[in-house]
Design a protein around this motif. Sequence first.
Motif, PDB file in Angstrom:
ATOM      1  N   LEU A  30      44.534  22.345  46.652  1.00  0.00           N
ATOM      2  CA  LEU A  30      45.830  22.273  45.990  1.00  0.00           C
ATOM      3  C   LEU A  30      46.891  21.670  46.908  1.00  0.00           C
ATOM      4  O   LEU A  30      47.659  20.793  46.495  1.00  0.00           O
ATOM      5  CB  LEU A  30      46.265  23.662  45.522  1.00  0.00           C
ATOM      6  N   PHE A  31      46.942  22.135  48.143  1.00  0.00           N
ATOM      7  CA  PHE A  31      47.969  21.642  49.059  1.00  0.00           C
ATOM      8  C   PHE A  31      47.743  20.178  49.423  1.00  0.00           C
ATOM      9  O   PHE A  31      48.698  19.395  49.504  1.00  0.00           O
ATOM     10  CB  PHE A  31      48.012  22.499  50.326  1.00  0.00           C
ATOM     11  N   LEU A  32      46.485  19.798  49.633  1.00  0.00           N
ATOM     12  CA  LEU A  32      46.198  18.399  49.957  1.00  0.00           C
ATOM     13  C   LEU A  32      46.517  17.488  48.768  1.00  0.00           C
ATOM     14  O   LEU A  32      47.093  16.405  48.938  1.00  0.00           O
ATOM     15  CB  LEU A  32      44.735  18.242  50.364  1.00  0.00           C
ATOM     16  N   TYR A  67      61.425  14.286  52.960  1.00  0.00           N
ATOM     17  CA  TYR A  67      60.178  14.085  52.217  1.00  0.00           C
ATOM     18  C   TYR A  67      58.969  14.214  53.139  1.00  0.00           C
ATOM     19  O   TYR A  67      57.965  14.848  52.792  1.00  0.00           O
ATOM     20  CB  TYR A  67      60.225  12.712  51.548  1.00  0.00           C
ATOM     21  N   PHE A  68      59.079  13.642  54.328  1.00  0.00           N
ATOM     22  CA  PHE A  68      57.980  13.730  55.286  1.00  0.00           C
ATOM     23  C   PHE A  68      57.731  15.188  55.690  1.00  0.00           C
ATOM     24  O   PHE A  68      56.569  15.618  55.814  1.00  0.00           O
ATOM     25  CB  PHE A  68      58.305  12.887  56.517  1.00  0.00           C
ATOM     26  N   LEU A  69      58.788  15.960  55.908  1.00  0.00           N
ATOM     27  CA  LEU A  69      58.639  17.362  56.269  1.00  0.00           C
ATOM     28  C   LEU A  69      57.972  18.149  55.150  1.00  0.00           C
ATOM     29  O   LEU A  69      57.163  19.055  55.404  1.00  0.00           O
ATOM     30  CB  LEU A  69      60.001  17.968  56.614  1.00  0.00           C
ATOM     31  N   LEU A  70      58.287  17.809  53.906  1.00  0.00           N
ATOM     32  CA  LEU A  70      57.660  18.471  52.765  1.00  0.00           C
ATOM     33  C   LEU A  70      56.157  18.216  52.749  1.00  0.00           C
ATOM     34  O   LEU A  70      55.356  19.146  52.550  1.00  0.00           O
ATOM     35  CB  LEU A  70      58.301  17.967  51.468  1.00  0.00           C
ATOM     36  N   ILE A  71      55.768  16.978  52.974  1.00  0.00           N
ATOM     37  CA  ILE A  71      54.342  16.642  53.028  1.00  0.00           C
ATOM     38  C   ILE A  71      53.675  17.309  54.227  1.00  0.00           C
ATOM     39  O   ILE A  71      52.544  17.802  54.134  1.00  0.00           O
ATOM     40  CB  ILE A  71      54.159  15.113  53.087  1.00  0.00           C
ATOM     41  N   LEU A  72      54.381  17.349  55.363  1.00  0.00           N
ATOM     42  CA  LEU A  72      53.829  17.964  56.565  1.00  0.00           C
ATOM     43  C   LEU A  72      53.556  19.446  56.339  1.00  0.00           C
ATOM     44  O   LEU A  72      52.508  19.969  56.739  1.00  0.00           O
ATOM     45  CB  LEU A  72      54.794  17.772  57.734  1.00  0.00           C
ATOM     46  N   LEU A 121      49.651  23.801  55.526  1.00  0.00           N
ATOM     47  CA  LEU A 121      49.148  24.913  54.725  1.00  0.00           C
ATOM     48  C   LEU A 121      47.707  24.657  54.291  1.00  0.00           C
ATOM     49  O   LEU A 121      46.884  25.588  54.264  1.00  0.00           O
ATOM     50  CB  LEU A 121      50.038  25.128  53.504  1.00  0.00           C
ATOM     51  N   ALA A 122      47.388  23.410  53.952  1.00  0.00           N
ATOM     52  CA  ALA A 122      46.012  23.068  53.585  1.00  0.00           C
ATOM     53  C   ALA A 122      45.065  23.274  54.762  1.00  0.00           C
ATOM     54  O   ALA A 122      43.956  23.804  54.605  1.00  0.00           O
ATOM     55  CB  ALA A 122      45.949  21.626  53.096  1.00  0.00           C
ATOM     56  N   ASN A 123      45.487  22.865  55.961  1.00  0.00           N
ATOM     57  CA  ASN A 123      44.651  23.050  57.148  1.00  0.00           C
ATOM     58  C   ASN A 123      44.448  24.527  57.461  1.00  0.00           C
ATOM     59  O   ASN A 123      43.348  24.952  57.848  1.00  0.00           O
ATOM     60  CB  ASN A 123      45.285  22.340  58.346  1.00  0.00           C
ATOM     61  N   LEU A 124      45.502  25.316  57.311  1.00  0.00           N
ATOM     62  CA  LEU A 124      45.381  26.757  57.552  1.00  0.00           C
ATOM     63  C   LEU A 124      44.414  27.404  56.568  1.00  0.00           C
ATOM     64  O   LEU A 124      43.608  28.260  56.937  1.00  0.00           O
ATOM     65  CB  LEU A 124      46.758  27.416  57.465  1.00  0.00           C
TER      66      LEU A 124
END
Length: 263
Positions: A194-196, A241-246, A251-254
Motif C-alpha cells: 500500500l505504501f509503495l 511533495y518529496f517529503l510525502l513520498i519519502l 513506512l513501506a520499508n519498515l
Amino acid sequence: MTRAKLYHSGVVALLLLILAAPIAATLVYSLSTQWGATFLPEGLTLKWYAQLWQDTRFLAALGRSLLVCTLALVVAVVCTFPVIFVVNYYYPKLKGLMNLLVILPFAVPPVVSSVGLLQLYADEPLALTGTPWILIGCYFIIALPFIYRAIENNMQAINLRDLIDTARLLGASMPQAVMQVIVPNLRHGILSALFLSFSFLIGEFLFANMLVGGQFETLQVYLFNIRNRSGHYSSALVVSYFLLILIATLLANLSNKAAHKER
C-alpha cells in the motif's frame, strides 16, 4: 579498508552525491529570500512554506490526491486479495495466467490508454470524464500489479494450504480461517504494498491531467498549473511533495522489515 572496498565506497558516495544535489539545491532555493547572481542565497526564510500550507487551493489539491489514492488502493486490495487466495488455494495451475494478466497494464502506454478512456467515458451512459471516479479506476489499474505481486509473494511464504487446513481441522470456517489466520500473517506485506503504491500514485500526472484536469485538481495538476508562479513557492511545493513520498517509502520499508522479522 582494502583498495577495492575504498573504490566501491567512493563510487557509491559519488552517485549519492549526484542524486542528492538537485534535491538539496531545491531545498535551499525554497528556503531562500533571493538567489540570483550570487553563489549562495542572500537570506533564508520560511515564508514560502507558510504561504504554501496556508493556500486553500493547495490543501484542497492535496486532499483530493490523498482521497483518490486511498480509495483506489482500498479497492485494489479488496478486489485482489480474494482472487489471489482462490488461485493459490484452489487453482494453483492458474498462477502463470494470472502473472501474465496482471502485467497487461504495462503493455499499453498511458497516453494511448488516456485517449481510449476519453473516447469511452466522455458521453452517456457513463460520462465519467472530469470526475474522480475515472481517476480512481485508472489508479486501481496502475496499482494492481504492485498489490498483486506483493500479496502473492507474501502468501507463498506463509504455507497457505497448511494454515488453512489446520484452522479448518480446529473447527474454523473458511471465512474465519482467512480473516483470523491468513490476513494477520499478510498484514505487513499488504501495508508495504500500500505504501509503495501510494508513493507511486501520488506523483501520477498524465491520467490526472488528461482525464480530469482542472475539474478535479490533484497535487500534480496543481503543481503544473502554478508553473509560472514564484520559483521559490514551486520549490517549497516540490520539497513538501518529496517529503510525502519519502515518508510513504520509509513506512513501506519498515513494514517489509517487520514482515521479514516475523518469518
